[in-house]
Design a protein around this motif. Structure first.
Motif, PDB file in Angstrom:
ATOM      1  N   GLU A 178       0.845  -1.388  -0.030  1.00  8.96           N
ATOM      2  CA  GLU A 178      -0.048  -0.026  -0.144  1.00  8.96           C
ATOM      3  C   GLU A 178       0.698   1.258   0.051  1.00  8.96           C
ATOM      4  N   ALA A 179       1.916   1.410   0.778  1.00 12.91           N
ATOM      5  CA  ALA A 179       2.928   2.364   0.858  1.00 12.91           C
ATOM      6  C   ALA A 179       3.579   2.503  -0.618  1.00 12.91           C
ATOM      7  N   LEU A 180       3.916   1.529  -1.067  1.00 11.75           N
ATOM      8  CA  LEU A 180       4.389   1.440  -2.429  1.00 11.75           C
ATOM      9  C   LEU A 180       3.562   2.221  -3.558  1.00 11.75           C
ATOM     10  N   LEU A 181       2.371   1.796  -3.429  1.00 16.30           N
ATOM     11  CA  LEU A 181       1.326   2.459  -4.315  1.00 16.30           C
ATOM     12  C   LEU A 181       1.081   3.557  -4.245  1.00 16.30           C
ATOM     13  N   ARG A 182       1.170   4.095  -2.962  1.00 16.52           N
ATOM     14  CA  ARG A 182       0.893   5.716  -2.384  1.00 16.52           C
ATOM     15  C   ARG A 182       2.192   6.520  -3.046  1.00 16.52           C
ATOM     16  N   GLU A 183       3.239   5.959  -2.889  1.00 15.20           N
ATOM     17  CA  GLU A 183       4.512   6.766  -3.522  1.00 15.20           C
ATOM     18  C   GLU A 183       4.310   6.880  -4.797  1.00 15.20           C
ATOM     19  N   MET A 184       3.680   5.849  -5.562  1.00 15.92           N
ATOM     20  CA  MET A 184       3.643   6.169  -7.040  1.00 15.92           C
ATOM     21  C   MET A 184       2.812   7.232  -7.491  1.00 15.92           C
ATOM     22  N   LYS A 185       1.606   7.356  -6.545  1.00 14.00           N
ATOM     23  CA  LYS A 185       0.542   8.323  -6.704  1.00 14.00           C
ATOM     24  C   LYS A 185       1.128   9.657  -6.562  1.00 14.00           C
ATOM     25  N   ILE A 186       1.890   9.808  -5.160  1.00 12.93           N
ATOM     26  CA  ILE A 186       2.495  11.249  -4.948  1.00 12.93           C
ATOM     27  C   ILE A 186       3.550  11.719  -6.106  1.00 12.93           C
ATOM     28  N   GLN A 187       4.390  10.541  -6.335  1.00 13.74           N
ATOM     29  CA  GLN A 187       5.385  10.852  -7.269  1.00 13.74           C
ATOM     30  C   GLN A 187       4.767  11.364  -8.671  1.00 13.74           C
ATOM     31  N   GLY A 216       9.993   2.360  -4.116  1.00 11.31           N
ATOM     32  CA  GLY A 216      10.329   1.198  -3.046  1.00 11.31           C
ATOM     33  C   GLY A 216      11.148   1.575  -2.200  1.00 11.31           C
ATOM     34  N   ALA A 217      11.437   0.652  -1.286  1.00 12.61           N
ATOM     35  CA  ALA A 217      12.260   0.955  -0.158  1.00 12.61           C
ATOM     36  C   ALA A 217      13.832   0.804  -0.590  1.00 12.61           C
ATOM     37  N   GLY A 218      14.640   1.619  -0.560  1.00  7.59           N
ATOM     38  CA  GLY A 218      16.009   1.785  -1.099  1.00  7.59           C
ATOM     39  C   GLY A 218      16.166   1.980  -2.439  1.00  7.59           C
ATOM     40  N   ALA A 219      15.008   2.008  -3.269  1.00  7.62           N
ATOM     41  CA  ALA A 219      14.931   2.350  -4.715  1.00  7.62           C
ATOM     42  C   ALA A 219      15.699   3.660  -5.101  1.00  7.62           C
ATOM     43  N   HIS A 220      16.413   3.689  -6.442  1.00  7.40           N
ATOM     44  CA  HIS A 220      17.121   5.164  -6.990  1.00  7.40           C
ATOM     45  C   HIS A 220      16.156   5.349  -8.187  1.00  7.40           C
ATOM     46  N   PRO A 267      15.176   1.026   5.199  1.00  5.85           N
ATOM     47  CA  PRO A 267      14.683   0.092   6.182  1.00  5.85           C
ATOM     48  C   PRO A 267      13.040   0.275   5.875  1.00  5.85           C
ATOM     49  N   VAL A 268      12.292  -0.694   6.009  1.00  6.10           N
ATOM     50  CA  VAL A 268      10.987  -1.124   5.262  1.00  6.10           C
ATOM     51  C   VAL A 268      10.147  -0.191   6.193  1.00  6.10           C
ATOM     52  N   LYS A 269      10.274  -0.293   7.409  1.00  8.19           N
ATOM     53  CA  LYS A 269       9.477   0.588   8.568  1.00  8.19           C
ATOM     54  C   LYS A 269       9.555   1.839   8.257  1.00  8.19           C
ATOM     55  N   LYS A 270      10.805   2.394   8.174  1.00  9.34           N
ATOM     56  CA  LYS A 270      11.046   3.858   8.022  1.00  9.34           C
ATOM     57  C   LYS A 270      10.293   4.402   6.541  1.00  9.34           C
ATOM     58  N   TYR A 271      10.618   3.545   5.542  1.00 10.73           N
ATOM     59  CA  TYR A 271       9.902   3.647   4.290  1.00 10.73           C
ATOM     60  C   TYR A 271       8.538   3.983   4.440  1.00 10.73           C
ATOM     61  N   ILE A 272       7.525   3.010   4.926  1.00 16.37           N
ATOM     62  CA  ILE A 272       6.415   2.954   5.147  1.00 16.37           C
ATOM     63  C   ILE A 272       5.768   4.210   5.966  1.00 16.37           C
ATOM     64  N   HIS A 273       6.666   4.579   6.990  1.00 17.36           N
ATOM     65  CA  HIS A 273       6.262   5.798   8.060  1.00 17.36           C
ATOM     66  C   HIS A 273       6.229   6.683   7.258  1.00 17.36           C
ATOM     67  N   HIS A 274       6.927   7.128   6.380  1.00 15.53           N
ATOM     68  CA  HIS A 274       7.026   8.560   5.675  1.00 15.53           C
ATOM     69  C   HIS A 274       5.767   8.552   4.684  1.00 15.53           C
TER      70      HIS A 274
END
Length: 376
Positions: free
Chosen positions: A35-44, A261-265, A278-285
């Protein structure tokens, strides 16, 4: 913007050589991560709208450790959010991970390229490097993939592995080429920090082939691929005509791409960014509706020109003098004249048909050539 990379950091086992951002699957918040990953896509995409992406690459970790429901949610989200129609859609997979149902889900959502981490067909060597599949798992999974309708299949192979001989590598290559796949990638082992192999090497317990043996393995690789009609289009990649990895060519052509995604460039609007690992830090943001950016750097013109050279020279057709001039309004021979002259004199580079490219000898010393284009 042509491409998007999507990172799934979960693995059931950690390979001894792997330094990618990954964690053991057990106990991880996988559903929350998706869910966090899909949110990142939308925001970006709201910040950087694009009309259409040409390639999507889902890597890891091991994307196919996701269960069927998670895989369906991920693919559905990708299709709903990213502007992507009929381009190259790749999933990385491990032999033995793909059930018929998972293959069906991938095919249904338009995934049209699979990349398998095979590494070797020697079962003892696979154990030595921390892989859990066997050669039989490879044959079985490839048959399943073909029966599910996948034609564009690539496998990764490694050489210069602990205790590996030239004959062993020849045997693995023969087995791989007998599969008659359209694409192969093959890399020599690089021992990276923070890996099990690195710790073994520091203790003197990692016994690797010599540099001469490694070079002969690379020569065997190039010779056998050419014999079987596979064109070497990049230092480590070989394909039948039309099956080159379009996604990886975006990197080597020094073009921009999203990284989710977590650690992605990512490389967007001349800025290179990396996400928190870190997965939890990625999700937290992303729970706070903010991008999980760990660090970012806007490239100078000099840095962009350097990257154009050391990425572009990985390709067998090299760097176009005219395209370099068009992109940077500079003559590459003026910017990098000394480095080019030295490498041409050493017969590691050649200038042919308005392109600078590695010679065959240069492919053996690629890293040395690339470093010569870093302006100090």
């Amino acid at each position: 913007m042509k491409a998007a990379y999507i990172h799934i950091p979960f693995c059931e086992h950690i390979c001894f050589y792997c330094d990618f951002n990954k964690v053991f699957l057990k106990g991880q918040p996988v559903d929350e991560y998706i869910e966090a990953l899909l949110r990142e896509m939308k925001i970006q995409l709201e910040i950087t709208p694009v009309k259409e992406l040409e390639t999507i690459f889902v890597g890891g970790g091991t994307p196919t450790v996701l269960d069927e429901n998670q895989l369906d949610r991920l693919c559905n989200g990708i299709r709903s959010i990213l502007p992507f129609q009929n381009g190259e859609f790749t999933f990385e997979a491990n032999p033995g991970d793909l059930s018929d149902e998972k293959l069906s889900i991938l095919h249904e959502y338009g995934v049209n390229r699979l990349s398998f981490g095979v590494q070797s067909f020697n079962n003892e060597l696979l154990k030595k490097i921390g892989r859990t599949h066997t050669s039989d798992d490879v044959f079985e999974t490839l048959n399943k993939a073909r029966n599910a309708g996948f034609e564009n299949i690539s496998i990764d192979l490694m050489y210069a592995l602990p205790g590996q001989t030239e004959n062993d590598f020849r045997s693995t290559l023969k087995t791989a080429l007998d599969l008659d796949l359209p694409h192969y990638s093959s890399y020599s082992l690089i021992v990276e920090p923070k890996t099990i192999f690195y710790n073994l090497m520091r203790k003197g317990k990692l016994h690797l082939p010599s540099e001469d043996v490694e070079a002969r393995m690379y020569d065997i690789l190039m010779t056998e691929m050419e014999k079987h009609g596979l064109h070497q289009y990049e230092i480590s990649n070989f394909a039948k005509p039309g099956y080159e990895s379009k996604h990886n060519l975006v990197y080597w052509d020094n073009e921009e791409y999203f990284g989710f995604g977590a650690g992605a460039h990512s490389y967007v609007e001349q800025v290179r960014k990396s996400n928190f690992g870190p997965v939890k830090k990625y999700i937290h943001h992303l729970d706070k509706e903010e991008l999980p950016i760990f660090e970012q750097h806007k490239l100078t013109k000099q840095e962009m020109m350097e990257e154009e050279m050391f990425l572009g020279l990985r390709k067998n057709n090299g760097v176009s003098l005219s395209l370099f001039k068009e992109k940077y309004e500079e003559n590459v021979l003026n910017v990098f004249g000394d480095a080019i002259s030295e490498m041409v004199e050493r017969k590691l580079l050649e200038i042919v048909d308005n392109r600078i490219k590695l010679t065959k000898e240069g492919r053996f010393l690629g890293n040395e050539v690339f470093q010569s284009f870093l302006l100090l």
